[in-house]
Every structure is written in C-alpha cells, then in structure tokens.
Scaffold this motif. Sequence first.
Motif, short mmCIF file in Angstrom:
data_model
loop_
_atom_site.label_atom_id
_atom_site.label_comp_id
_atom_site.label_asym_id
_atom_site.label_seq_id
_atom_site.Cartn_x
_atom_site.Cartn_y
_atom_site.Cartn_z
N THR A 196 0.61 -1.52 -0.11
CA THR A 196 -0.13 0.45 -0.21
C THR A 196 0.89 1.24 -0.05
O THR A 196 1.61 1.09 1.10
CB THR A 196 -0.77 -0.03 0.99
OG1 THR A 196 -1.83 -1.24 1.30
CG2 THR A 196 -1.43 1.74 1.29
N SER A 197 0.84 2.45 -0.93
CA SER A 197 1.23 3.35 -0.81
C SER A 197 1.16 4.36 -0.54
O SER A 197 -0.45 4.14 -0.10
CB SER A 197 1.84 3.13 -2.80
OG SER A 197 0.88 3.81 -2.88
N ARG A 201 -2.35 0.93 -4.43
CA ARG A 201 -1.89 -0.62 -3.88
C ARG A 201 -1.24 -1.66 -5.32
O ARG A 201 -1.68 -1.16 -6.13
CB ARG A 201 -3.38 -1.29 -3.73
CG ARG A 201 -3.97 -0.82 -2.15
CD ARG A 201 -5.07 -2.19 -1.18
NE ARG A 201 -5.53 -2.46 -2.09
CZ ARG A 201 -5.62 -3.67 -1.32
NH1 ARG A 201 -5.95 -3.74 -0.36
NH2 ARG A 201 -7.03 -4.21 -1.94
#
Length: 233
Positions: A196-197, A201
């Motif tokens: 997860t950024s 994702r």
Amino acid sequence: MKLLSILITVAFVYVSPIMTGEYANSVCSTTNHIREAYCTNRDGLETAILNLINGNKTFGTLNLMLAIPDKANFRFTIQHDESFIINLPENIAIADQKAVQEAIFQVTNIRVPDLGHHENYDNDRSTLFWLGEDRRRIMGYVTKIVLINAINKGIPEFTNLNEICILIGLLRSMRFPDSYIKTARVDQDDYVCILTSLNGRFHYKPYNGSILLVSPVGDEYLDNVLYETITWF
C-alpha cells in the motif's frame, strides 16, 4: 485549561520535526558504512540487510532505516515498534540508523567510517533530500540484487514470500520516494504480497516460478517483478 495545555504539549512532542543536524550526520554515516561494506564485503552486506528484514522491525521502520531516511524530517508519525517511543523523534530516528550500522558490523566486522571534514550537515529539507537520494542510489542497486537472490532461493514454492514482499516494498519506496510504500504484508489466504502506497495498491503473486505484478481486482498478470524493476537502479 491546564489539561488542554498538557495535551497540546504531548501532541507536539510526538509529531515535532527533527531540529538538529545530528540525525542528518547519522544518515550520512550509515550510507558511508553501506558503501564501504558494498565495496569490501558485498555478501556480508546482503546478509545484514536480510537479517534486518527478517527481524522484528515493522515495515514502516525498515523503510526509514533503509530506503527513505529523509522522510523522517517532515513528520515522524509512523507507528514505531520500539519501547522508547516516549523519546523525542530525533532520538528514535538516530537509533534506527545506528541499528543499521550495528547489523552491518555484526556480519562484516567493518566499522562505521568517520565523517569527513566536509560531512557535517544541517538537518534541513534540502540537505536530507540530498542524503536520501545518495542512500537510494547505493541501496537501490543492493536491494535489487538481494531481491533477485531471494526469488531464486524461493523457487518453486516461495516459502520466503514475506521476505520478498518487504524487499519489493523497499525497492518501490527507493524508486518512488514521494509515493513511498506505507505497508507490506502477505495475504496468507491468496498467498499474495500486498503493498500500500500513498496513492495506490500493488499486488505481487507467485506464479510458475516467478513473482508477478497482478491486478488488484482479479488475477490479471501485468508484469514480472524482475522485468518491472530491471531499469530502476
């Protein structure tokens, strides 16, 4: 009113930016240590990185330790996994950098190089950005090698998917530091690595002896992680 004042003070301690140059110097020292180990004992450096990854650090902590140390300057608000969270953020961040140095020394017996006369930094945004970029240049290349070795080691069952997942997450943070990975976990039901950024994702899944980037919805295979990252560093 007195209670409100106390609460404001506590909140300030937990999120206050780092204010001195000691942290910047610790980042520089750690990068120099990594570079020295890479030049003289590459296998030992790779082992030290794996020891950190397979230890008890959260992904958020590993990210700041290895990939994006410059992000600690803005707001140190990640959930830290150490008992000394009550200390000032700078103390925590410096301790993490020294933990990287200790991990390298334990494996390689290489001591941290002394800072040069010109290596005495102020802890401002521009300085930390430059130090972060310097860290990512060396660590990006090293981490890609460690990832390749981990994938080769994991074939065919990839029982080390958690290790691989963390390495991919760190590598993405190094390549895209402004949208760095916040979490990296393995969904045991589907056996997929989920990253997860700040803006999306990414799912990575073992398939036919490879680790593939797949669509978060469905099982559409998008790219082999080794092809995806080959030009990153």
